[in-house]
Design a protein around this motif. Structure first.
Motif, PDB file in Angstrom:
ATOM      1  N   LEU A  78      18.634 -52.440 -49.479  1.00  0.00           N
ATOM      2  CA  LEU A  78      19.652 -53.459 -49.256  1.00  0.00           C
ATOM      3  C   LEU A  78      20.276 -53.303 -47.867  1.00  0.00           C
ATOM      4  CD1 LEU A  78      21.492 -53.269 -52.695  1.00  0.00           C
ATOM      5  CD2 LEU A  78      20.013 -55.125 -51.904  1.00  0.00           C
ATOM      6  N   GLU A  79      20.993 -54.327 -47.430  1.00  0.00           N
ATOM      7  CA  GLU A  79      21.760 -54.228 -46.197  1.00  0.00           C
ATOM      8  C   GLU A  79      22.931 -53.272 -46.421  1.00  0.00           C
ATOM      9  OE1 GLU A  79      22.880 -58.074 -44.659  1.00  0.00           O
ATOM     10  OE2 GLU A  79      21.030 -58.975 -45.401  1.00  0.00           O
ATOM     11  N   VAL A  80      23.151 -52.387 -45.490  1.00  0.00           N
ATOM     12  CA  VAL A  80      24.267 -51.445 -45.564  1.00  0.00           C
ATOM     13  C   VAL A  80      24.949 -51.410 -44.198  1.00  0.00           C
ATOM     14  CG1 VAL A  80      23.133 -50.038 -47.334  1.00  0.00           C
ATOM     15  CG2 VAL A  80      22.874 -49.431 -44.930  1.00  0.00           C
ATOM     16  N   PRO A  81      26.193 -50.955 -44.136  1.00  0.00           N
ATOM     17  CA  PRO A  81      26.902 -50.925 -42.863  1.00  0.00           C
ATOM     18  C   PRO A  81      26.177 -50.088 -41.817  1.00  0.00           C
ATOM     19  CG  PRO A  81      28.418 -50.576 -44.682  1.00  0.00           C
ATOM     20  CD  PRO A  81      27.045 -50.505 -45.256  1.00  0.00           C
ATOM     21  N   GLU A  82      26.349 -50.484 -40.590  1.00  0.00           N
ATOM     22  CA  GLU A  82      25.764 -49.755 -39.460  1.00  0.00           C
ATOM     23  C   GLU A  82      26.858 -49.496 -38.437  1.00  0.00           C
ATOM     24  OE1 GLU A  82      22.491 -50.375 -35.868  1.00  0.00           O
ATOM     25  OE2 GLU A  82      22.558 -51.781 -37.545  1.00  0.00           O
ATOM     26  N   VAL A  83      27.159 -48.238 -38.207  1.00  0.00           N
ATOM     27  CA  VAL A  83      28.186 -47.875 -37.226  1.00  0.00           C
ATOM     28  C   VAL A  83      27.609 -48.024 -35.830  1.00  0.00           C
ATOM     29  CG1 VAL A  83      29.710 -46.053 -36.403  1.00  0.00           C
ATOM     30  CG2 VAL A  83      29.282 -46.308 -38.863  1.00  0.00           C
ATOM     31  N   ARG A  84      28.234 -48.853 -35.014  1.00  0.00           N
ATOM     32  CA  ARG A  84      27.762 -49.088 -33.645  1.00  0.00           C
ATOM     33  C   ARG A  84      28.499 -48.223 -32.617  1.00  0.00           C
ATOM     34  NH1 ARG A  84      25.120 -54.092 -33.021  1.00  0.00           N
ATOM     35  NH2 ARG A  84      23.675 -54.316 -34.774  1.00  0.00           N
ATOM     36  N   ALA A  85      29.744 -47.869 -32.917  1.00  0.00           N
ATOM     37  CA  ALA A  85      30.513 -47.047 -31.979  1.00  0.00           C
ATOM     38  C   ALA A  85      31.674 -46.418 -32.734  1.00  0.00           C
ATOM     39  CB  ALA A  85      31.034 -47.895 -30.817  1.00  0.00           C
ATOM     40  N   THR A  86      32.134 -45.286 -32.250  1.00  0.00           N
ATOM     41  CA  THR A  86      33.271 -44.617 -32.881  1.00  0.00           C
ATOM     42  C   THR A  86      34.395 -44.451 -31.871  1.00  0.00           C
ATOM     43  OG1 THR A  86      32.291 -42.458 -32.402  1.00  0.00           O
ATOM     44  CG2 THR A  86      31.848 -43.404 -34.555  1.00  0.00           C
ATOM     45  N   GLY A  87      35.588 -44.778 -32.326  1.00  0.00           N
ATOM     46  CA  GLY A  87      36.758 -44.651 -31.480  1.00  0.00           C
ATOM     47  C   GLY A  87      37.574 -43.431 -31.849  1.00  0.00           C
ATOM     48  N   VAL A  88      38.453 -43.037 -30.955  1.00  0.00           N
ATOM     49  CA  VAL A  88      39.261 -41.839 -31.171  1.00  0.00           C
ATOM     50  C   VAL A  88      40.731 -42.217 -31.283  1.00  0.00           C
ATOM     51  CG1 VAL A  88      37.606 -40.378 -29.965  1.00  0.00           C
ATOM     52  CG2 VAL A  88      39.498 -41.418 -28.686  1.00  0.00           C
ATOM     53  N   ALA A  89      41.505 -41.300 -31.822  1.00  0.00           N
ATOM     54  CA  ALA A  89      42.942 -41.513 -31.980  1.00  0.00           C
ATOM     55  C   ALA A  89      43.635 -41.624 -30.628  1.00  0.00           C
ATOM     56  CB  ALA A  89      43.536 -40.369 -32.799  1.00  0.00           C
ATOM     57  N   THR A  90      44.740 -42.347 -30.623  1.00  0.00           N
ATOM     58  CA  THR A  90      45.567 -42.479 -29.426  1.00  0.00           C
ATOM     59  C   THR A  90      47.028 -42.330 -29.838  1.00  0.00           C
ATOM     60  OG1 THR A  90      45.905 -44.876 -29.665  1.00  0.00           O
ATOM     61  CG2 THR A  90      43.906 -44.147 -28.500  1.00  0.00           C
ATOM     62  N   ASP A  91      47.926 -42.421 -28.879  1.00  0.00           N
ATOM     63  CA  ASP A  91      49.357 -42.411 -29.204  1.00  0.00           C
ATOM     64  C   ASP A  91      49.733 -43.628 -30.042  1.00  0.00           C
ATOM     65  OD1 ASP A  91      49.669 -40.079 -27.792  1.00  0.00           O
ATOM     66  OD2 ASP A  91      50.359 -41.072 -25.950  1.00  0.00           O
ATOM     67  N   GLU A  92      48.957 -44.705 -29.893  1.00  0.00           N
ATOM     68  CA  GLU A  92      49.250 -45.964 -30.578  1.00  0.00           C
ATOM     69  C   GLU A  92      48.712 -45.991 -32.009  1.00  0.00           C
ATOM     70  OE1 GLU A  92      49.295 -50.563 -28.943  1.00  0.00           O
ATOM     71  OE2 GLU A  92      47.705 -49.199 -28.309  1.00  0.00           O
ATOM     72  N   TYR A  93      47.585 -45.295 -32.214  1.00  0.00           N
ATOM     73  CA  TYR A  93      46.956 -45.268 -33.536  1.00  0.00           C
ATOM     74  C   TYR A  93      46.440 -43.852 -33.777  1.00  0.00           C
ATOM     75  CZ  TYR A  93      43.683 -46.059 -37.335  1.00  0.00           C
ATOM     76  OH  TYR A  93      43.022 -45.977 -38.526  1.00  0.00           O
ATOM     77  N   PRO A  94      46.798 -43.204 -34.899  1.00  0.00           N
ATOM     78  CA  PRO A  94      46.616 -41.754 -35.011  1.00  0.00           C
ATOM     79  C   PRO A  94      45.294 -41.254 -35.579  1.00  0.00           C
ATOM     80  CG  PRO A  94      47.902 -42.554 -36.865  1.00  0.00           C
ATOM     81  CD  PRO A  94      47.640 -43.751 -35.983  1.00  0.00           C
ATOM     82  N   PHE A  95      44.342 -42.154 -35.898  1.00  0.00           N
ATOM     83  CA  PHE A  95      43.132 -41.706 -36.585  1.00  0.00           C
ATOM     84  C   PHE A  95      41.868 -42.154 -35.843  1.00  0.00           C
ATOM     85  CE2 PHE A  95      46.051 -42.937 -40.250  1.00  0.00           C
ATOM     86  CZ  PHE A  95      46.612 -41.674 -40.353  1.00  0.00           C
TER      87      PHE A  95
END
Length: 298
Positions: A78-95
């Motif tokens: 079946l179709e499943v999610p595909e991660v294209r890029a990963t972001g890192v935490a910042t002062d604005e968003y912690p995760f």
């Protein structure tokens, strides 16, 4: 939904994307209305989406997806999610957060499935896809974040606390009996298998009336295959449920189905009072699972 939930809006997402993936900075960003409980989802242009954990406890699920989806995707038809890029935490968003491919369709709670018999076939094949992985490639059930693959007894305390809050919401006596029977059932003694563990309608992708994809691998685990028998009640009706069981009869025994009933009531009973005032999607799923169990004759 959660007391410790962080606030995320389009301006936060736009800042994250622009700062870490400037090539995507001009793509339109629109929040996607979702009944999900762990991540906020924003469309990013036509072909991508951004998934951001809503609270600290949800981070481990996203980290698991980033790590294990590349290994699991080739196993699944079946179709499943595909991660294209990963972001890192910042002062604005912690995760940490992720950019994923957008999969076209609607979830099985909001889009009708044309044939539940066909859905039973598809779900059974999904199970065999995961369960047929070489045991040498399956991490042990006590791996970090793989708790759901363990025997149900690990959530007994949580279930007992939640059922006290379900007076007037469910038939407490009948539901508790299902739970007790599941705890008493023989444990899984076979080799650990990959299990999705959360095959509820919001995590199943429907397009043109057919089940075409499975979403949200944040609960992925290894261990007892009973965890992936739960769509028998969350998704299917009695005839297709019997079909699903026949299709998997060579892979799991009767005890697995008893444990699966316990998995359904534990998911439902824990979710129902917690989301009663905040998430109608999860309330509907919980009620659907319990009602199917209590009306089943098999």
């Amino acid at each position: 939904m959660h007391e410790h939930e962080v606030s995320i809006d389009e301006s936060v997402v736009r800042s994250l994307v622009a700062g870490q993936f400037p090539d995507l900075a001009d793509a339109p960003i629109v929040r996607f209305a979702s009944g999900g409980t762990e991540n906020a989802v924003f469309r990013l242009g036509d072909d991508l989406a951004v998934r951001l954990p809503l609270h600290e406890d949800a981070v481990s699920g996203l980290v698991k997806e980033i790590r294990w989806l590349p290994k699991l995707r080739p196993l699944i038809h079946l179709e499943v999610p595909e991660v294209r890029a990963t972001g890192v935490a910042t002062d604005e968003y912690p995760f940490p957060w992720a950019v994923v491919k957008w999969l076209v369709g609607a979830d099985a709670l909001s889009a009708p499935i044309r044939s539940l018999d066909e859905a039973a076939d598809t779900l059974a094949r999904l199970c065999t896809d995961l369960w047929s992985a070489d045991p040498a490639d399956v991490p042990p059930p006590d791996s970090e974040g793989f708790q759901r693959g363990r025997h149900l007894s690990y959530r007994d305390e949580t279930f007992r606390a939640a059922i006290l809050e379900c007076e007037g919401l469910v038939d407490v006596r009948a539901v508790t009996q299902i739970w007790d029977e599941a705890l008493a059932a023989p444990h899984w003694t076979g080799p650990p298998r990959w299990v999705h563990t959360d095959l509820i309608p919001p995590n199943l992708l429907v397009r043109d009336g057919r089940l075409v994809g499975v979403l949200d691998f944040g609960g992925v685990a290894t261990g007892d295959p009973a965890w992936d028998l739960t769509p028998a009640w969350f998704v299917l009706d009695p005839p297709s449920r019997r079909r699903y069981r026949r299709l998997l009869e060579d892979s799991v025994d009767d005890a697995a189905w008893t444990r699966a009933r316990g998995a359904v009531v534990s998911q439902a009973v824990i979710a129902l009072p917690y989301y009663l005032e905040t998430n109608p999607t999860m309330v509907r799923v919980a009620r659907q699972g319990i009602e199917a169990l209590l009306s089943a004759t098999e």
